[in-house]
Design a protein around this motif. Sequence first.
Motif, PDB file in Angstrom:
ATOM      1  N   ALA A 181      -0.027  12.902   2.955  1.00  7.45           N
ATOM      2  CA  ALA A 181      -1.411  12.616   2.561  1.00  7.45           C
ATOM      3  C   ALA A 181      -2.326  12.800   3.761  1.00  7.45           C
ATOM      4  CB  ALA A 181      -1.524  11.200   2.009  1.00  7.45           C
ATOM      5  N   LYS A 182      -1.892  12.260   4.904  1.00 12.76           N
ATOM      6  CA  LYS A 182      -2.666  12.404   6.135  1.00 12.76           C
ATOM      7  C   LYS A 182      -2.785  13.868   6.535  1.00 12.76           C
ATOM      8  CE  LYS A 182      -2.910  10.607  10.861  1.00 12.76           C
ATOM      9  NZ  LYS A 182      -2.251   9.716  11.859  1.00 12.76           N
ATOM     10  N   LYS A 183      -1.700  14.608   6.389  1.00 16.32           N
ATOM     11  CA  LYS A 183      -1.670  16.034   6.719  1.00 16.32           C
ATOM     12  C   LYS A 183      -2.718  16.811   5.932  1.00 16.32           C
ATOM     13  CE  LYS A 183       1.368  19.997   5.834  1.00 16.32           C
ATOM     14  NZ  LYS A 183       2.710  20.394   5.299  1.00 16.32           N
ATOM     15  N   HIS A 184      -2.898  16.441   4.672  1.00 17.27           N
ATOM     16  CA  HIS A 184      -3.844  17.155   3.805  1.00 17.27           C
ATOM     17  C   HIS A 184      -5.212  16.467   3.724  1.00 17.27           C
ATOM     18  CE1 HIS A 184      -1.033  20.179   2.222  1.00 17.27           C
ATOM     19  NE2 HIS A 184      -0.111  19.221   2.294  1.00 17.27           N
ATOM     20  N   ASN A 185      -5.422  15.466   4.569  1.00 16.61           N
ATOM     21  CA  ASN A 185      -6.705  14.752   4.609  1.00 16.61           C
ATOM     22  C   ASN A 185      -7.040  14.117   3.266  1.00 16.61           C
ATOM     23  OD1 ASN A 185      -8.956  13.806   6.030  1.00 16.61           O
ATOM     24  ND2 ASN A 185     -10.223  15.516   5.327  1.00 16.61           N
ATOM     25  N   VAL A 186      -6.017  13.533   2.641  1.00 13.73           N
ATOM     26  CA  VAL A 186      -6.172  12.813   1.376  1.00 13.73           C
ATOM     27  C   VAL A 186      -5.838  11.350   1.630  1.00 13.73           C
ATOM     28  CG1 VAL A 186      -5.290  12.548  -0.985  1.00 13.73           C
ATOM     29  CG2 VAL A 186      -5.597  14.834  -0.021  1.00 13.73           C
ATOM     30  N   LEU A 187      -6.612  10.445   1.071  1.00  9.08           N
ATOM     31  CA  LEU A 187      -6.353   9.026   1.267  1.00  9.08           C
ATOM     32  C   LEU A 187      -5.136   8.583   0.462  1.00  9.08           C
ATOM     33  CD1 LEU A 187      -9.969   7.558   1.242  1.00  9.08           C
ATOM     34  CD2 LEU A 187      -8.473   7.933   3.209  1.00  9.08           C
ATOM     35  N   PHE A 188      -4.420   7.599   1.005  1.00  9.96           N
ATOM     36  CA  PHE A 188      -3.206   7.103   0.358  1.00  9.96           C
ATOM     37  C   PHE A 188      -3.315   5.607   0.107  1.00  9.96           C
ATOM     38  CE2 PHE A 188       1.484   5.902   1.009  1.00  9.96           C
ATOM     39  CZ  PHE A 188       1.755   6.022  -0.353  1.00  9.96           C
ATOM     40  N   HIS A 189      -3.222   5.234  -1.163  1.00  3.61           N
ATOM     41  CA  HIS A 189      -3.236   3.835  -1.582  1.00  3.61           C
ATOM     42  C   HIS A 189      -1.880   3.471  -2.175  1.00  3.61           C
ATOM     43  CE1 HIS A 189      -3.619   0.884  -4.986  1.00  3.61           C
ATOM     44  NE2 HIS A 189      -4.132   0.171  -4.003  1.00  3.61           N
ATOM     45  N   THR A 190      -1.410   2.272  -1.883  1.00 10.74           N
ATOM     46  CA  THR A 190      -0.184   1.793  -2.517  1.00 10.74           C
ATOM     47  C   THR A 190      -0.362   0.376  -3.042  1.00 10.74           C
ATOM     48  OG1 THR A 190       2.217   1.473  -2.253  1.00 10.74           O
ATOM     49  CG2 THR A 190       0.850   0.947  -0.343  1.00 10.74           C
ATOM     50  N   ASP A 191       0.065   0.175  -4.273  1.00 12.23           N
ATOM     51  CA  ASP A 191       0.142  -1.167  -4.841  1.00 12.23           C
ATOM     52  C   ASP A 191       1.472  -1.742  -4.353  1.00 12.23           C
ATOM     53  OD1 ASP A 191       0.508  -3.430  -6.358  1.00 12.23           O
ATOM     54  OD2 ASP A 191      -0.085  -2.518  -8.254  1.00 12.23           O
ATOM     55  N   ALA A 192       1.383  -2.587  -3.343  1.00 13.17           N
ATOM     56  CA  ALA A 192       2.585  -3.137  -2.707  1.00 13.17           C
ATOM     57  C   ALA A 192       2.838  -4.580  -3.122  1.00 13.17           C
ATOM     58  CB  ALA A 192       2.466  -3.030  -1.187  1.00 13.17           C
ATOM     59  N   THR A 193       2.350  -4.943  -4.298  1.00 13.48           N
ATOM     60  CA  THR A 193       2.442  -6.319  -4.776  1.00 13.48           C
ATOM     61  C   THR A 193       3.869  -6.847  -4.764  1.00 13.48           C
ATOM     62  OG1 THR A 193       0.550  -5.867  -6.205  1.00 13.48           O
ATOM     63  CG2 THR A 193       1.817  -7.853  -6.675  1.00 13.48           C
ATOM     64  N   GLN A 194       4.818  -6.030  -5.204  1.00 13.36           N
ATOM     65  CA  GLN A 194       6.212  -6.490  -5.261  1.00 13.36           C
ATOM     66  C   GLN A 194       6.946  -6.323  -3.938  1.00 13.36           C
ATOM     67  OE1 GLN A 194       7.576  -8.139  -7.633  1.00 13.36           O
ATOM     68  NE2 GLN A 194       6.159  -7.826  -9.336  1.00 13.36           N
ATOM     69  N   ALA A 195       6.417  -5.507  -3.050  1.00 10.25           N
ATOM     70  CA  ALA A 195       7.128  -5.200  -1.812  1.00 10.25           C
ATOM     71  C   ALA A 195       6.823  -6.171  -0.677  1.00 10.25           C
ATOM     72  CB  ALA A 195       6.798  -3.773  -1.369  1.00 10.25           C
ATOM     73  N   VAL A 196       5.540  -6.532  -0.519  1.00  9.61           N
ATOM     74  CA  VAL A 196       5.144  -7.375   0.601  1.00  9.61           C
ATOM     75  C   VAL A 196       5.843  -8.733   0.512  1.00  9.61           C
ATOM     76  CG1 VAL A 196       3.226  -8.576   1.708  1.00  9.61           C
ATOM     77  CG2 VAL A 196       2.918  -6.239   0.885  1.00  9.61           C
ATOM     78  N   GLY A 197       6.514  -9.104   1.577  1.00  9.32           N
ATOM     79  CA  GLY A 197       7.238 -10.364   1.615  1.00  9.32           C
ATOM     80  C   GLY A 197       8.697 -10.240   1.213  1.00  9.32           C
ATOM     81  N   LYS A 198       9.064  -9.076   0.634  1.00  5.77           N
ATOM     82  CA  LYS A 198      10.465  -8.854   0.236  1.00  5.77           C
ATOM     83  C   LYS A 198      11.139  -7.809   1.113  1.00  5.77           C
ATOM     84  CE  LYS A 198       9.470  -9.937  -4.612  1.00  5.77           C
ATOM     85  NZ  LYS A 198       9.253  -9.357  -5.961  1.00  5.77           N
TER      86      LYS A 198
END
Length: 383
Positions: free
Chosen positions: A169-186
Motif C-alpha cells: 500500500a505504501k509502495k503504491h501511495n495508497v492508504l491502509f486501514h485495518t479493523d484490528a478489533t479482534q487482534a489488539v490485545g491477543k
Amino acid sequence: MMKYPIYLDYNATCPLDERVLKAMLPYFSEHFGNPASRSHLFGWKAQEAIDIAREQVAELIHANPKEIVFTSGATESNNLALKGLFEHFSPEKNHIITLPTEHKAILDVCLHLEKLGAEITLLQPDSSGMISPEAVEKAIRPNTFLISIMYANNEIGTIQDIAKIGALAKKHNVLFHTDATQAVGKVSVDVREENIDLLSMSGHKLYGPKGIGVLYVNAKSDAKNLVAQMDGGRHQRGFRSGTLNVPLIVGLGKACEIAQFELKKVAKQTENLRNQLEQGILQHVAGTSINGHIEKRLPNVSNISFEGLDGERLLDSFKEIAVSSGSACTSASIEPSHVLKSIGLSDELAQASIRFSVGKYTTQSDIDFTIHYVKEIVESLKL
C-alpha cells in the motif's frame, strides 16, 4: 463447583477485568471534571487521566499518543476512517479495496459510500479466509485511495499478512486501514512495522469497558487529512468532537496496559485450551471440521462445522455453554454467516457452524465439560 452457562463467546465481548474497574471508579465521582475545562484542578485531573490513557493505548500498538483518537467503539472508528477519507479524496480518488469477509461495520459503510459515488472492490479470499498480497496489489487502480482489510477475522480467526499488505500500500501511495478489533490485545500489533495508516479497535474485546474505542491515525501520512464526521468543539485535534468520556477512556487505557503485560502469557494459555477443545470435539463428534486457517489465526478461537445438523436447533440446544453461530439475526430467521459463505461453505454447512472463543478466565474444567457436553447434544440431535 462449576457455574453454568460456561462462557465461550469471548470474541463477542469480554468480562471487565477487575483491575480495569478499579481504575475507572474514581472518575465517575471523585475525579468528575471535564478534560476540556482548562482553568481549574478538576479539568486538569481529567486531562491528566486522558493523557495517561493515550500513552497506554499507543504503547500497545506502537503508536504516538498524539495519534490516538477516542471514539465510541470500532464501528464508529471504521465509519470515521472510511467516510472521512472518502470525503477528503473524492471525486478524484474514489476506489476502496476490501474483502467480503469483513465485519458489517466495514461492508455496510462501503454500501453507503457506493451510493455517494465510491467504487468498491471485494477481493475473493481462499477457503481459509486468506487474501494474498499479490491479489491486493493487482486490484490497485489510479483512483484507489484506500485498502481496508481486517487484521484478524472475528468469526474464523484468520490473520491476514498485514505487514506485506501495508508495505505494498505504501509502495503504491495508497492508504491502509485495518479493523484490528479482534487482534489488539491477543496478538502483537505494530502500526509502524506493519505500515498501518489507520487502525480501529474496541475496549470491550480486551477486557475493557463497552462504549469506548480508538481510531489510530498516522500523523505522518495522508490519513491525517480525513474529514471529521462529528463536528462541534474541535476536540481531539478536530477529528472527533464531543466531551470525552473519562471513566471509559481510563478503563480502556488500563486494559491496554494489562494486555501488553500479559499478552504472551494469555495467548499461550488460550491457545492451549482452544486446541484441547478443538481436538476433543473433532475426536469425539463425527462430521465436524474446522473453518479458517489452521495456523495463521487468533490463539483463542475455533469455528467448527457440524455436518448434517440444523444450526439453529444446535445453537438453541446449547443451554449450558454460551457460544455463537456467527450469523446475523434477521427479524424472522438466522441467515448463514456471510464470512463462511465467502470462503465457500454451503448455506446448510454455514448455518451448522459454531464459533467457540475462549478467554483468560476460561478454565480447564470448562473445556473438559464442553467437549463432553457438545458430544451429548450432537448425539441427541442425531437420534
